[in-house]
Design a protein around this motif. Structure first.
Motif, PDB file in Angstrom:
ATOM      1  N   ARG A  86      -5.026 -15.894  41.058  1.00 54.30           N
ATOM      2  CA  ARG A  86      -4.256 -15.366  42.187  1.00 54.30           C
ATOM      3  C   ARG A  86      -4.841 -14.036  42.656  1.00 54.30           C
ATOM      4  NH1 ARG A  86       1.962 -15.683  41.929  1.00 54.30           N
ATOM      5  NH2 ARG A  86       1.497 -17.663  42.892  1.00 54.30           N
ATOM      6  N   LEU A  87      -5.210 -13.183  41.702  1.00 55.86           N
ATOM      7  CA  LEU A  87      -5.820 -11.900  42.061  1.00 55.86           C
ATOM      8  C   LEU A  87      -7.118 -12.114  42.830  1.00 55.86           C
ATOM      9  CD1 LEU A  87      -5.853  -8.811  41.905  1.00 55.86           C
ATOM     10  CD2 LEU A  87      -6.967  -9.038  39.665  1.00 55.86           C
ATOM     11  N   ARG A  88      -7.939 -13.053  42.388  1.00 56.59           N
ATOM     12  CA  ARG A  88      -9.198 -13.337  43.077  1.00 56.59           C
ATOM     13  C   ARG A  88      -8.937 -13.859  44.495  1.00 56.59           C
ATOM     14  NH1 ARG A  88     -13.193 -16.398  39.600  1.00 56.59           N
ATOM     15  NH2 ARG A  88     -13.156 -14.409  38.544  1.00 56.59           N
ATOM     16  N   ARG A  89      -7.907 -14.685  44.673  1.00 56.49           N
ATOM     17  CA  ARG A  89      -7.568 -15.182  46.020  1.00 56.49           C
ATOM     18  C   ARG A  89      -7.124 -14.031  46.924  1.00 56.49           C
ATOM     19  NH1 ARG A  89      -5.313 -19.741  43.242  1.00 56.49           N
ATOM     20  NH2 ARG A  89      -3.238 -18.796  43.382  1.00 56.49           N
ATOM     21  N   TYR A  90      -6.298 -13.135  46.406  1.00 57.26           N
ATOM     22  CA  TYR A  90      -5.877 -11.971  47.196  1.00 57.26           C
ATOM     23  C   TYR A  90      -7.074 -11.094  47.552  1.00 57.26           C
ATOM     24  CZ  TYR A  90      -0.895 -12.804  46.243  1.00 57.26           C
ATOM     25  OH  TYR A  90       0.359 -13.323  46.178  1.00 57.26           O
ATOM     26  N   PHE A  91      -7.948 -10.881  46.591  1.00 59.44           N
ATOM     27  CA  PHE A  91      -9.142 -10.070  46.825  1.00 59.44           C
ATOM     28  C   PHE A  91      -9.997 -10.702  47.920  1.00 59.44           C
ATOM     29  CE2 PHE A  91     -13.537  -8.883  46.048  1.00 59.44           C
ATOM     30  CZ  PHE A  91     -13.455  -7.517  45.849  1.00 59.44           C
ATOM     31  N   THR A  92     -10.246 -11.997  47.793  1.00 62.50           N
ATOM     32  CA  THR A  92     -11.055 -12.718  48.780  1.00 62.50           C
ATOM     33  C   THR A  92     -10.392 -12.700  50.151  1.00 62.50           C
ATOM     34  OG1 THR A  92     -11.911 -14.153  47.039  1.00 62.50           O
ATOM     35  CG2 THR A  92     -12.159 -14.934  49.308  1.00 62.50           C
ATOM     36  N   ARG A  96     -22.139 -12.141  39.931  1.00 62.94           N
ATOM     37  CA  ARG A  96     -23.459 -12.081  39.281  1.00 62.94           C
ATOM     38  C   ARG A  96     -23.358 -11.932  37.765  1.00 62.94           C
ATOM     39  NH1 ARG A  96     -28.825 -11.333  40.205  1.00 62.94           N
ATOM     40  NH2 ARG A  96     -29.938  -9.853  38.883  1.00 62.94           N
ATOM     41  N   LEU A  97     -22.403 -11.130  37.315  1.00 66.63           N
ATOM     42  CA  LEU A  97     -22.306 -10.858  35.887  1.00 66.63           C
ATOM     43  C   LEU A  97     -21.263 -11.712  35.170  1.00 66.63           C
ATOM     44  CD1 LEU A  97     -22.582  -6.959  35.905  1.00 66.63           C
ATOM     45  CD2 LEU A  97     -24.408  -8.666  35.757  1.00 66.63           C
ATOM     46  N   GLY A  98     -20.415 -12.394  35.928  1.00 65.27           N
ATOM     47  CA  GLY A  98     -19.440 -13.285  35.326  1.00 65.27           C
ATOM     48  C   GLY A  98     -18.257 -12.592  34.658  1.00 65.27           C
ATOM     49  N   LEU A  99     -17.957 -11.362  35.053  1.00 61.32           N
ATOM     50  CA  LEU A  99     -16.809 -10.677  34.483  1.00 61.32           C
ATOM     51  C   LEU A  99     -15.515 -11.235  35.044  1.00 61.32           C
ATOM     52  CD1 LEU A  99     -19.016  -8.563  33.694  1.00 61.32           C
ATOM     53  CD2 LEU A  99     -17.289  -6.841  34.118  1.00 61.32           C
ATOM     54  N   PRO A 100     -14.441 -11.165  34.272  1.00 57.73           N
ATOM     55  CA  PRO A 100     -13.133 -11.552  34.814  1.00 57.73           C
ATOM     56  C   PRO A 100     -12.732 -10.589  35.942  1.00 57.73           C
ATOM     57  CG  PRO A 100     -13.056 -11.348  32.408  1.00 57.73           C
ATOM     58  CD  PRO A 100     -14.381 -10.812  32.860  1.00 57.73           C
ATOM     59  N   GLN A 101     -11.951 -11.072  36.891  1.00 57.26           N
ATOM     60  CA  GLN A 101     -11.573 -10.291  38.063  1.00 57.26           C
ATOM     61  C   GLN A 101     -10.893  -8.973  37.695  1.00 57.26           C
ATOM     62  OE1 GLN A 101     -12.262 -11.431  41.225  1.00 57.26           O
ATOM     63  NE2 GLN A 101     -11.511  -9.572  42.167  1.00 57.26           N
ATOM     64  N   HIS A 102      -9.940  -9.010  36.776  1.00 58.23           N
ATOM     65  CA  HIS A 102      -9.236  -7.786  36.388  1.00 58.23           C
ATOM     66  C   HIS A 102     -10.205  -6.742  35.828  1.00 58.23           C
ATOM     67  CE1 HIS A 102      -5.671 -10.494  36.292  1.00 58.23           C
ATOM     68  NE2 HIS A 102      -5.066  -9.412  36.760  1.00 58.23           N
ATOM     69  N   ARG A 103     -11.089  -7.178  34.951  1.00 59.04           N
ATOM     70  CA  ARG A 103     -12.030  -6.249  34.327  1.00 59.04           C
ATOM     71  C   ARG A 103     -12.988  -5.671  35.365  1.00 59.04           C
ATOM     72  NH1 ARG A 103     -14.074  -7.140  28.534  1.00 59.04           N
ATOM     73  NH2 ARG A 103     -11.877  -6.749  28.357  1.00 59.04           N
ATOM     74  N   ALA A 104     -13.473  -6.504  36.277  1.00 60.51           N
ATOM     75  CA  ALA A 104     -14.395  -6.031  37.315  1.00 60.51           C
ATOM     76  C   ALA A 104     -13.723  -4.981  38.197  1.00 60.51           C
ATOM     77  CB  ALA A 104     -14.899  -7.199  38.152  1.00 60.51           C
ATOM     78  N   GLN A 105     -12.469  -5.238  38.574  1.00 58.47           N
ATOM     79  CA  GLN A 105     -11.760  -4.273  39.415  1.00 58.47           C
ATOM     80  C   GLN A 105     -11.517  -2.965  38.675  1.00 58.47           C
ATOM     81  OE1 GLN A 105      -9.437  -7.634  42.021  1.00 58.47           O
ATOM     82  NE2 GLN A 105      -8.286  -5.841  41.489  1.00 58.47           N
ATOM     83  N   ALA A 106     -11.149  -3.047  37.414  1.00 55.80           N
ATOM     84  CA  ALA A 106     -10.925  -1.827  36.631  1.00 55.80           C
ATOM     85  C   ALA A 106     -12.216  -1.028  36.478  1.00 55.80           C
ATOM     86  CB  ALA A 106     -10.350  -2.180  35.262  1.00 55.80           C
ATOM     87  N   LEU A 107     -13.316  -1.724  36.198  1.00 53.92           N
ATOM     88  CA  LEU A 107     -14.600  -1.029  36.067  1.00 53.92           C
ATOM     89  C   LEU A 107     -15.041  -0.397  37.376  1.00 53.92           C
ATOM     90  CD1 LEU A 107     -16.558  -3.522  33.799  1.00 53.92           C
ATOM     91  CD2 LEU A 107     -15.968  -1.161  33.241  1.00 53.92           C
TER      92      LEU A 107
END
Length: 140
Positions: A118-124, A53-64
């Motif tokens: 790759r992080l997004r694929r692992y998350f998904t 929804r907010l378009g954040l990069p995967q790393h930043r979203a996970q850290a937040l």
């Protein structure tokens, strides 16, 4: 209402133009609801919403999501459950916390070494695997 300057500063700080007051509050509310209602951890829902929804990069979203869910959402939920239960299994809780400390450290270290795709694929993949496990369990 959030002042415009504060909203712009918050958007710049997290790197997404869509990250304005109400959108951030919506992400937080969904995270809190999923945490308290389903016990899945608000960070899961928040990460998906911050990326989608907010378009954040995967790393930043996970850290937040880690930063805002560790204590603020966990402690109130524990308080609610503790008031309803006669006794919490402290040995079990302590053992899980030790595992969480080790696992979170290892997971964050691994995540920061992966590229975003790759992080997004692992998350998904993890979310889908958990969904399949829950579906299989509910059909038994």
């Amino acid at each position: 209402s959030i002042p415009v300057a504060t909203s712009r500063a918050a958007s710049a700080a997290i790197g997404a133009p869509a990250a304005r007051g109400w959108n951030l509050a919506l992400v937080g509310a969904c995270g809190g609801l999923s945490s308290g209602l389903l016990g899945i951890g608000g960070g899961l829902a928040m990460t998906v919403l911050m990326v989608g929804r907010l378009g954040l990069p995967q790393h930043r979203a996970q850290a937040l999501s880690l930063a805002v869910t560790v204590l603020p959402t966990g402690l109130p939920a524990i308080w609610v459950y503790a008031r309803r239960e006669t006794e919490l299994p402290w040995l079990t809780l302590g053992s899980v916390v030790i595992g969480l400390l080790v696992g979170t450290t290892l997971g964050a270290t691994a995540a920061t070494r992966l590229d975003e795709q790759r992080l997004r694929r692992y998350f998904t993949g993890l979310v889908l695997a958990l969904a399949v496990l829950m579906l299989a369990k509910s059909l038994q």
